[in-house]
Design a protein around this motif. Sequence first.
Motif, PDB file in Angstrom:
ATOM      1  N   ARG A  20      12.368   2.503  -1.120  1.00 49.10           N
ATOM      2  CA  ARG A  20      13.428   2.904  -2.049  1.00 49.10           C
ATOM      3  C   ARG A  20      14.756   3.047  -1.314  1.00 49.10           C
ATOM      4  NH1 ARG A  20      12.921   8.715  -3.363  1.00 49.10           N
ATOM      5  NH2 ARG A  20      13.664   8.706  -1.219  1.00 49.10           N
ATOM      6  N   ASP A  21      14.728   3.734  -0.172  1.00 48.58           N
ATOM      7  CA  ASP A  21      15.960   3.949   0.586  1.00 48.58           C
ATOM      8  C   ASP A  21      16.556   2.628   1.067  1.00 48.58           C
ATOM      9  OD1 ASP A  21      15.480   6.627   0.106  1.00 48.58           O
ATOM     10  OD2 ASP A  21      14.843   7.076   2.166  1.00 48.58           O
ATOM     11  N   ALA A  22      15.698   1.699   1.481  1.00 48.47           N
ATOM     12  CA  ALA A  22      16.188   0.389   1.919  1.00 48.47           C
ATOM     13  C   ALA A  22      16.810  -0.367   0.754  1.00 48.47           C
ATOM     14  CB  ALA A  22      15.052  -0.427   2.533  1.00 48.47           C
ATOM     15  N   ALA A  23      16.177  -0.331  -0.402  1.00 49.68           N
ATOM     16  CA  ALA A  23      16.739  -1.017  -1.579  1.00 49.68           C
ATOM     17  C   ALA A  23      18.098  -0.425  -1.932  1.00 49.68           C
ATOM     18  CB  ALA A  23      15.775  -0.906  -2.766  1.00 49.68           C
ATOM     19  N   ARG A  24      18.180   0.880  -1.909  1.00 49.93           N
ATOM     20  CA  ARG A  24      19.436   1.565  -2.230  1.00 49.93           C
ATOM     21  C   ARG A  24      20.534   1.139  -1.241  1.00 49.93           C
ATOM     22  NH1 ARG A  24      18.076   7.394  -2.596  1.00 49.93           N
ATOM     23  NH2 ARG A  24      17.325   6.870  -4.665  1.00 49.93           N
ATOM     24  N   ALA A  25      20.221   1.152   0.041  1.00 42.37           N
ATOM     25  CA  ALA A  25      21.213   0.807   1.067  1.00 42.37           C
ATOM     26  C   ALA A  25      21.616  -0.660   0.977  1.00 42.37           C
ATOM     27  CB  ALA A  25      20.656   1.116   2.456  1.00 42.37           C
ATOM     28  N   ARG A  26      20.648  -1.529   0.741  1.00 44.65           N
ATOM     29  CA  ARG A  26      20.943  -2.963   0.742  1.00 44.65           C
ATOM     30  C   ARG A  26      21.726  -3.414  -0.486  1.00 44.65           C
ATOM     31  NH1 ARG A  26      15.372  -5.609   2.455  1.00 44.65           N
ATOM     32  NH2 ARG A  26      16.409  -7.424   1.547  1.00 44.65           N
ATOM     33  N   LEU A  27      21.730  -2.636  -1.534  1.00 46.21           N
ATOM     34  CA  LEU A  27      22.547  -2.979  -2.701  1.00 46.21           C
ATOM     35  C   LEU A  27      24.031  -3.046  -2.351  1.00 46.21           C
ATOM     36  CD1 LEU A  27      20.863  -1.112  -5.667  1.00 46.21           C
ATOM     37  CD2 LEU A  27      21.576  -3.511  -5.636  1.00 46.21           C
ATOM     38  N   ARG A  34       0.815  -1.216   0.000  1.00 45.91           N
ATOM     39  CA  ARG A  34       0.000   0.000   0.000  1.00 45.91           C
ATOM     40  C   ARG A  34       0.848   1.265   0.000  1.00 45.91           C
ATOM     41  NH1 ARG A  34      -3.854  -0.548   4.506  1.00 45.91           N
ATOM     42  NH2 ARG A  34      -4.499  -2.271   3.226  1.00 45.91           N
ATOM     43  N   GLY A  35       2.027   1.215   0.584  1.00 42.94           N
ATOM     44  CA  GLY A  35       2.903   2.388   0.647  1.00 42.94           C
ATOM     45  C   GLY A  35       3.327   2.899  -0.716  1.00 42.94           C
ATOM     46  N   MET A  36       3.182   2.075  -1.746  1.00 37.95           N
ATOM     47  CA  MET A  36       3.518   2.500  -3.106  1.00 37.95           C
ATOM     48  C   MET A  36       2.303   3.035  -3.862  1.00 37.95           C
ATOM     49  SD  MET A  36       6.717   2.287  -3.698  1.00 37.95           S
ATOM     50  CE  MET A  36       6.710   2.490  -5.474  1.00 37.95           C
ATOM     51  N   GLU A  48       5.472   8.994 -10.228  1.00 35.18           N
ATOM     52  CA  GLU A  48       6.068   8.225 -11.327  1.00 35.18           C
ATOM     53  C   GLU A  48       7.584   8.172 -11.184  1.00 35.18           C
ATOM     54  OE1 GLU A  48       4.405   6.261 -13.448  1.00 35.18           O
ATOM     55  OE2 GLU A  48       2.672   6.907 -12.274  1.00 35.18           O
ATOM     56  N   GLN A  49       8.172   9.255 -10.687  1.00 37.33           N
ATOM     57  CA  GLN A  49       9.622   9.277 -10.481  1.00 37.33           C
ATOM     58  C   GLN A  49      10.039   8.235  -9.445  1.00 37.33           C
ATOM     59  OE1 GLN A  49      11.358  13.061  -9.391  1.00 37.33           O
ATOM     60  NE2 GLN A  49      13.303  12.099  -8.817  1.00 37.33           N
ATOM     61  N   LEU A  50       9.297   8.156  -8.337  1.00 38.52           N
ATOM     62  CA  LEU A  50       9.618   7.178  -7.293  1.00 38.52           C
ATOM     63  C   LEU A  50       9.442   5.754  -7.822  1.00 38.52           C
ATOM     64  CD1 LEU A  50      10.430   6.442  -4.418  1.00 38.52           C
ATOM     65  CD2 LEU A  50       8.054   6.796  -3.730  1.00 38.52           C
ATOM     66  N   LYS A  51       8.371   5.515  -8.565  1.00 35.47           N
ATOM     67  CA  LYS A  51       8.153   4.191  -9.160  1.00 35.47           C
ATOM     68  C   LYS A  51       9.293   3.826 -10.099  1.00 35.47           C
ATOM     69  CE  LYS A  51       3.119   4.286  -8.846  1.00 35.47           C
ATOM     70  NZ  LYS A  51       1.864   4.405  -9.611  1.00 35.47           N
ATOM     71  N   ALA A  52       9.752   4.789 -10.900  1.00 29.58           N
ATOM     72  CA  ALA A  52      10.859   4.536 -11.825  1.00 29.58           C
ATOM     73  C   ALA A  52      12.150   4.248 -11.069  1.00 29.58           C
ATOM     74  CB  ALA A  52      11.038   5.731 -12.764  1.00 29.58           C
TER      75      ALA A  52
END
Length: 170
Positions: A131-138, A90-92, A97-101
């Motif tokens: 998004r921030d979690a995905a970025r950090a976990r990379l 639900r948070g998405m 559109e920028q955040l989704k991209a």
Amino acid sequence: MSTRIPAGLARFNSADGDEAGRVLREVCTSAAWAAALIAGRPYASTEALLDASDTAMRELTADDLREAMAGHPPIGRPKPGDPVSAREQRGMAGASEQLKAELLELNLAYQEKFGHVFLICATGATGEQMRDAARARLANPAEREREIVRTELGKINRIRLTRLAEGDPS
């Protein structure tokens, strides 16, 4: 002092093995995890079921984890027609559109690096937090990320099992 067993948990405890397996595969697609929970029945309480789930999660092999992750859609793209997937992500729903991209790009980079979808317990998280979690976990090494995925999957399973035990079908 007797404790009332929630209706959903009572149904799960009394279901035949095939039905219990079908219900559990909707929670988590790991056959090893489901088999461990089926073997532990009957459960006296929701907490006992959750504890059994936590134990089974700790015992999953890397292959079992891959099997479990295969049942999860990418963040930002819930399974069409699946109310559970839509509720959890639900948070998405109102994301730009920028955040989704950005999240799509991060999902692809994550999948390229780790070989599976980016898995996070999205319940209650905003699109920006995911998004921030995905970025950090990379930046994580594969071994560290596998344990984070195990933890996140355990959180998701606990939420879904609680809904199951309490008799909430969605």
